[in-house]
Design a protein around this motif. Sequence first.
Motif, PDB file in Angstrom:
ATOM      1  N   ASN A 158     -35.224  52.502  50.947  1.00 17.14           N
ATOM      2  CA  ASN A 158     -36.070  51.802  50.916  1.00 17.14           C
ATOM      3  C   ASN A 158     -37.481  52.450  50.936  1.00 17.14           C
ATOM      4  O   ASN A 158     -37.915  53.354  51.906  1.00 17.14           O
ATOM      5  CB  ASN A 158     -36.326  50.991  52.187  1.00 17.14           C
ATOM      6  N   HIS A 159     -37.987  53.230  49.545  1.00 14.45           N
ATOM      7  CA  HIS A 159     -39.148  53.904  49.584  1.00 14.45           C
ATOM      8  C   HIS A 159     -38.855  55.303  50.098  1.00 14.45           C
ATOM      9  O   HIS A 159     -39.762  55.972  50.905  1.00 14.45           O
ATOM     10  CB  HIS A 159     -40.300  53.419  50.097  1.00 14.45           C
ATOM     11  N   ALA A 160     -37.596  55.712  49.978  1.00 12.72           N
ATOM     12  CA  ALA A 160     -37.177  57.015  50.718  1.00 12.72           C
ATOM     13  C   ALA A 160     -37.702  58.540  50.302  1.00 12.72           C
ATOM     14  O   ALA A 160     -37.653  59.396  51.057  1.00 12.72           O
ATOM     15  CB  ALA A 160     -35.646  57.120  50.535  1.00 12.72           C
ATOM     16  N   ASN A 161     -38.323  58.244  49.088  1.00 13.31           N
ATOM     17  CA  ASN A 161     -38.749  59.619  48.569  1.00 13.31           C
ATOM     18  C   ASN A 161     -40.427  59.493  48.939  1.00 13.31           C
ATOM     19  O   ASN A 161     -40.953  60.737  48.402  1.00 13.31           O
ATOM     20  CB  ASN A 161     -38.518  59.615  47.193  1.00 13.31           C
ATOM     21  N   ASN A 162     -41.068  58.578  49.486  1.00 13.71           N
ATOM     22  CA  ASN A 162     -42.313  58.902  49.616  1.00 13.71           C
ATOM     23  C   ASN A 162     -42.739  59.862  51.039  1.00 13.71           C
ATOM     24  O   ASN A 162     -42.122  59.547  52.047  1.00 13.71           O
ATOM     25  CB  ASN A 162     -43.043  57.378  50.235  1.00 13.71           C
ATOM     26  N   GLN A 163     -43.608  60.856  50.667  1.00 10.27           N
ATOM     27  CA  GLN A 163     -43.791  61.557  51.753  1.00 10.27           C
ATOM     28  C   GLN A 163     -44.681  61.144  52.836  1.00 10.27           C
ATOM     29  O   GLN A 163     -45.718  60.455  52.316  1.00 10.27           O
ATOM     30  CB  GLN A 163     -44.632  62.979  51.145  1.00 10.27           C
ATOM     31  N   LEU A 164     -44.549  61.068  54.154  1.00  7.91           N
ATOM     32  CA  LEU A 164     -45.157  60.341  55.159  1.00  7.91           C
ATOM     33  C   LEU A 164     -45.065  61.293  56.278  1.00  7.91           C
ATOM     34  O   LEU A 164     -44.327  62.096  56.501  1.00  7.91           O
ATOM     35  CB  LEU A 164     -44.578  58.835  55.351  1.00  7.91           C
ATOM     36  N   PRO A 165     -46.038  60.869  57.227  1.00  8.08           N
ATOM     37  CA  PRO A 165     -46.101  61.525  58.460  1.00  8.08           C
ATOM     38  C   PRO A 165     -44.873  61.322  59.219  1.00  8.08           C
ATOM     39  O   PRO A 165     -44.314  60.072  59.178  1.00  8.08           O
ATOM     40  CB  PRO A 165     -47.223  61.108  59.222  1.00  8.08           C
ATOM     41  N   ILE A 166     -43.989  62.207  59.766  1.00  7.30           N
ATOM     42  CA  ILE A 166     -42.841  61.910  60.603  1.00  7.30           C
ATOM     43  C   ILE A 166     -42.685  62.430  61.956  1.00  7.30           C
ATOM     44  O   ILE A 166     -41.685  62.272  62.683  1.00  7.30           O
ATOM     45  CB  ILE A 166     -41.712  62.618  59.727  1.00  7.30           C
ATOM     46  N   ALA A 167     -43.981  62.848  62.703  1.00  7.43           N
ATOM     47  CA  ALA A 167     -44.297  63.367  63.910  1.00  7.43           C
ATOM     48  C   ALA A 167     -43.048  64.131  64.450  1.00  7.43           C
ATOM     49  O   ALA A 167     -42.913  65.160  63.636  1.00  7.43           O
ATOM     50  CB  ALA A 167     -44.122  62.022  64.884  1.00  7.43           C
ATOM     51  N   SER A 168     -42.501  63.969  65.320  1.00  8.98           N
ATOM     52  CA  SER A 168     -41.470  65.029  66.265  1.00  8.98           C
ATOM     53  C   SER A 168     -40.125  65.052  65.391  1.00  8.98           C
ATOM     54  O   SER A 168     -39.180  65.814  65.813  1.00  8.98           O
ATOM     55  CB  SER A 168     -41.237  64.549  67.567  1.00  8.98           C
ATOM     56  N   LEU A 169     -39.747  63.975  64.281  1.00 10.32           N
ATOM     57  CA  LEU A 169     -38.614  64.129  63.625  1.00 10.32           C
ATOM     58  C   LEU A 169     -38.759  65.658  62.908  1.00 10.32           C
ATOM     59  O   LEU A 169     -37.879  66.325  62.553  1.00 10.32           O
ATOM     60  CB  LEU A 169     -38.429  63.313  62.465  1.00 10.32           C
ATOM     61  N   SER A 170     -39.798  66.259  62.728  1.00 12.28           N
ATOM     62  CA  SER A 170     -40.234  67.733  62.124  1.00 12.28           C
ATOM     63  C   SER A 170     -39.524  68.690  62.877  1.00 12.28           C
ATOM     64  O   SER A 170     -39.104  69.734  62.404  1.00 12.28           O
ATOM     65  CB  SER A 170     -41.707  67.880  62.391  1.00 12.28           C
ATOM     66  N   LYS A 171     -39.169  68.509  64.171  1.00  8.44           N
ATOM     67  CA  LYS A 171     -38.630  69.343  65.130  1.00  8.44           C
ATOM     68  C   LYS A 171     -37.247  69.662  64.577  1.00  8.44           C
ATOM     69  O   LYS A 171     -36.588  70.734  64.946  1.00  8.44           O
ATOM     70  CB  LYS A 171     -38.565  68.818  66.619  1.00  8.44           C
ATOM     71  N   MET A 172     -36.484  68.993  63.965  1.00 14.41           N
ATOM     72  CA  MET A 172     -35.146  69.107  63.505  1.00 14.41           C
ATOM     73  C   MET A 172     -35.164  70.350  62.467  1.00 14.41           C
ATOM     74  O   MET A 172     -34.283  70.959  62.471  1.00 14.41           O
ATOM     75  CB  MET A 172     -34.483  67.989  62.807  1.00 14.41           C
ATOM     76  N   MET A 173     -36.113  70.678  61.751  1.00 10.86           N
ATOM     77  CA  MET A 173     -36.372  71.605  60.758  1.00 10.86           C
ATOM     78  C   MET A 173     -36.399  73.099  61.705  1.00 10.86           C
ATOM     79  O   MET A 173     -35.948  74.106  61.425  1.00 10.86           O
ATOM     80  CB  MET A 173     -37.449  71.773  59.837  1.00 10.86           C
ATOM     81  N   THR A 174     -37.337  72.940  62.857  1.00 10.75           N
ATOM     82  CA  THR A 174     -37.543  74.049  63.938  1.00 10.75           C
ATOM     83  C   THR A 174     -36.128  74.519  64.567  1.00 10.75           C
ATOM     84  O   THR A 174     -35.929  75.685  64.544  1.00 10.75           O
ATOM     85  CB  THR A 174     -38.614  73.593  64.622  1.00 10.75           C
ATOM     86  N   LEU A 175     -35.237  73.160  65.071  1.00 12.22           N
ATOM     87  CA  LEU A 175     -34.142  73.592  65.436  1.00 12.22           C
ATOM     88  C   LEU A 175     -33.281  74.042  64.330  1.00 12.22           C
ATOM     89  O   LEU A 175     -32.350  75.247  64.903  1.00 12.22           O
ATOM     90  CB  LEU A 175     -33.400  72.418  66.237  1.00 12.22           C
ATOM     91  N   TYR A 176     -33.326  73.795  63.128  1.00 14.90           N
ATOM     92  CA  TYR A 176     -32.268  74.225  62.233  1.00 14.90           C
ATOM     93  C   TYR A 176     -32.597  75.598  62.042  1.00 14.90           C
ATOM     94  O   TYR A 176     -31.606  76.807  62.080  1.00 14.90           O
ATOM     95  CB  TYR A 176     -32.403  73.619  60.886  1.00 14.90           C
ATOM     96  N   LEU A 177     -33.812  76.074  61.853  1.00 16.69           N
ATOM     97  CA  LEU A 177     -34.004  77.623  61.546  1.00 16.69           C
ATOM     98  C   LEU A 177     -33.796  78.244  62.867  1.00 16.69           C
ATOM     99  O   LEU A 177     -33.537  79.479  62.834  1.00 16.69           O
ATOM    100  CB  LEU A 177     -35.788  77.644  61.314  1.00 16.69           C
ATOM    101  N   THR A 178     -34.059  78.027  63.899  1.00 16.08           N
ATOM    102  CA  THR A 178     -33.655  78.588  65.413  1.00 16.08           C
ATOM    103  C   THR A 178     -32.286  78.911  65.241  1.00 16.08           C
ATOM    104  O   THR A 178     -31.483  79.837  65.632  1.00 16.08           O
ATOM    105  CB  THR A 178     -33.949  77.781  66.789  1.00 16.08           C
ATOM    106  N   THR A 179     -31.369  77.748  65.058  1.00 15.71           N
ATOM    107  CA  THR A 179     -29.968  77.732  64.986  1.00 15.71           C
ATOM    108  C   THR A 179     -29.409  79.070  63.826  1.00 15.71           C
ATOM    109  O   THR A 179     -28.456  79.819  64.335  1.00 15.71           O
ATOM    110  CB  THR A 179     -29.344  76.369  64.469  1.00 15.71           C
ATOM    111  N   GLN A 180     -30.113  79.110  62.835  1.00 18.82           N
ATOM    112  CA  GLN A 180     -29.893  80.068  61.700  1.00 18.82           C
ATOM    113  C   GLN A 180     -30.212  81.601  62.313  1.00 18.82           C
ATOM    114  O   GLN A 180     -29.356  82.503  62.119  1.00 18.82           O
ATOM    115  CB  GLN A 180     -30.653  79.851  60.608  1.00 18.82           C
TER     116      GLN A 180
END
Length: 432
Positions: free
Chosen positions: A71-93
């Motif tokens: 449902n409009h899944a490719n629209n770029q939108l503000p995502i707030a703290s969901l962003s932290k998942m990228m931070t946690l991924y790079l920390t894991t790496q």
Amino acid sequence: MSHGGAIVILTIHTRQRVSHLLIALICLLLVFTPAKNSFAKSKKDAQMSDYTKVKSAYVMDAKSGQTLYDNHANNQLPIASLSKMMTLYLTTQAIKHHQLNWNDKVPVDDQLIKMSKSYSLGSFKIKHSNQYTVEDLYKAALIASSNSAAIALGKAVAHGDNAKFIAMMNNQAKDWGIDAHFVSSSGLDNTDLKKYGYQLDGTPAKAQNLVSARAISIIAQHLTQAYPQIYQWSSKASYKLDGQTLVNTNSLLKPGFYYRPSNHLTGLKTGYTENAGLCLTVTYWRNGRELIATIIGSQSTFSAMNGLITHLDKTVRSTPVKESPKTYRIKGHQVIANPAENQTRVWYRIGQDPNKITVNNQLTATTLPIKKDQPITTTTFNNTGLPNATTQNGTAATTIAKPAAKKQPHSTGLSWFNRLIAGIGRTFSQFI
């Protein structure tokens, strides 16, 4: 006049802080409100709302990357703290590549310590620098969505350079080919970051992370694949750390008000800012498969997520499909592509004939060398009634080296004049 202006500014600021506080209190109440049998019917009614009344939503199979809902899944939108998942991924790496250790103490500057004690932006109070380990801050960022912990982790990965870490976030998104633009490792926007000196140079005053629902779901896919043990923390409604209670605002977890045992939920991350609204990414299980679902910009995220999960339970099914290695030719060399799974499960919309489902693989690698386990094909699932594309790849069974360059004829070292005389000599010798 100037006093009146100051009062107006103070009032607006106070309202904004009170708004954050009320939302935090409501989330706490929802997490810890137990279900009572006498209210079973009303609770069941309240657990679901219209899953379509959101800015964006997406559901995918965590293994194959098959899309179950869009449902409009490719629209770029503000995502707030969901962003932290990228931070946690790079920390894991960084941990995986021995650049960090779970037990390393992390330096935290005074501004981040101050942020951690803000009742609107803080959820885990950091007392002193170098007091907490990578693991401590990882838990705080994941469970309690601590902004200070996430920023401190990002700086630790990038050797103290916040801007460098955000560049790493954007580069990783580019490598994955997903719709994401980051200005913050925590998900806070510049209106909050500026107060603590963390606004990224060259970005507008109100800049914020802009990421699509599909993109953040793919980030969650990479995070859970890189660190499957994350569920031991993401599934917790609360967690004790250093005398503090980390509170997870995900009310879909037990004993939250929206908890349903039938969901088989294992996490994953909540988010909220005034611009983004309520955001949520969850991982849950169906038919032996892990699914990832994201909702962005909802007024009732938890009940909308329950509604979305229920909708999919009623409209999609899965069937096992066998896959086998395929042989291709690249630059005259035979290359074998192993499937991601020898037997995968393909989702299809009810009404489609599962016997007509096919799995197709298209060669994407065109040049040598090919390294073992390198992705060389892309997979599509056809005749499912759902989108065909997946994130699944076939990978090279062996390494194929680049052919050696052909040797050029060895030069005799003769000058052009000597070569001319020698050529004339060979010509006349034919007449002798």
